[in-house]
Design an enzyme around this catalytic site. Structure first.
Site, short mmCIF file in Angstrom:
data_model
loop_
_atom_site.label_atom_id
_atom_site.label_comp_id
_atom_site.label_asym_id
_atom_site.label_seq_id
_atom_site.Cartn_x
_atom_site.Cartn_y
_atom_site.Cartn_z
CG ASP A 293 -0.27 -0.44 2.51
OD1 ASP A 293 0.97 -0.40 2.58
OD2 ASP A 293 -0.98 -0.81 3.45
CG ASP B 113 -8.34 -1.03 12.01
OD1 ASP B 113 -7.38 -1.77 11.62
OD2 ASP B 113 -8.77 -0.09 11.32
CG HIS C 248 -5.51 -2.25 9.02
ND1 HIS C 248 -5.60 -0.89 9.16
CD2 HIS C 248 -4.20 -2.54 9.31
CE1 HIS C 248 -4.44 -0.39 9.49
NE2 HIS C 248 -3.57 -1.38 9.60
CD GLU D 65 -8.29 1.09 8.06
OE1 GLU D 65 -8.14 0.08 8.77
OE2 GLU D 65 -7.74 2.18 8.31
#
Ligand code: PGA
Length: 258
Positions: free
Chosen positions: A67, A136, A138, A143
């Site tokens: 990413d 979280d 991910h 997400e």
């Protein structure tokens, strides 16, 4: 899925690097999927050492990063281009031509995302994907709520991720709101995956990924659908798992397995 729990960060970094080295020894022109963030820094440091001291060869290796932040130029010190060159690429004998990182500054994101996916296929697919995990849950910047069959695309970051990553920027306001990221579906096509996690702030996400239901609310849980994933955890990151005794038992019994 294999769950390996080690005493500390050094140990998971070393073991991760050994798995990368085994991959390269078996296939010198392997395709590696690479991650950024604090977690893989120790693994990259060890790979640099292995390259410089033991001759681990990257000359035929191809890499694809997961990413990049949208809006950050390659030269920006918080861009993942900069991170990868600073922490790995400039220290090893990899060919610049074989490095792929999503662009955070293209003027046509849909076309770029499609070409990134195509390029992975042209290179024969990813042999080994290195992952971290967000607090979280991910993987890459997928997400909560990301489709578990998603492909490379633009993703809006959660406020939790922005807060987590603000430590690298002057203020949370400077963290880009968007990323360009490989999808969960893209990641699941890698032949082998290692996910590294350390620290108590990852314990809930790790427990969700390994022992929770498969859900887009914790995209790392999609790895339960992958047939060759190894979780490399330190004790703190493994702190909320229920089955640690069994995971250790498996490791103890492995040498004698038929
Ligand atoms: P970290 O990030 O390694 O900096 O904790 C992991 C991630 O967000 O995937």
């Amino acid at each position: 899925m294999e769950v390996i729990i080690q005493d500390g960060y050094e140990a998971i970094s070393r073991q991760g690097a050994q798995i990368v080295a085994q991959t390269l020894n078996a296939k010198p022109d392997a395709v590696l999927g690479l991650a950024t963030g604090s977690t893989p820094l120790g693994l990259y440091k060890e790979l640099v050492r292995m390259n410089q001291e033991e001759g681990l060869d990257f000359s035929q290796v191809t890499t694809f990063n997961l990413d990049e932040y949208v809006g950050l130029a390659k030269q920006h010190t918080q861009s993942y281009h900069y991170f990868m060159h600073e922490n790995l690429f400039q220290h090893i004998n990899i060919s610049e031509h074989n490095i792929h990182i999503p662009s955070g500054t293209t003027d046509n994101y849909p076309a770029f995302c499609e070409s990134y996916e195509q390029r992975i296929v042209e290179c024969g697919g990813i042999d080994l994907q290195v992952l971290g995990i967000g607090s979280d849950g991910h993987i890459a910047f997928n997400e909560p709520g990301s489709s578990l069959s998603s492909r490379t695309r633009i993703k809006t970051l959660t406020s939790q991720t922005i807060e987590d990553n603000a430590r690298f920027f002057e203020s949370p306001d400077e963290v880009p709101a968007y990323s360009i990221t490989m999808g969960v579906g893209t990641i699941l096509e890698a032949r082998k995956i290692i996910l590294l996690a350390n620290g108590a702030n990852k314990a809930a996400a790790v427990a969700g990924a390994i022992e929770g239901p498969v859900t887009s609310m914790c995209t790392a849980s999609a790895l339960q659908m992958h047939r060759d994933t190894i979780f490399l955890l330190d004790k703190e990151a493994a702190g909320k798992l229920q089955m640690t005794t069994y995971y250790q038992w498996i490791q103890d019994k492995m040498p004698g397995a038929p």
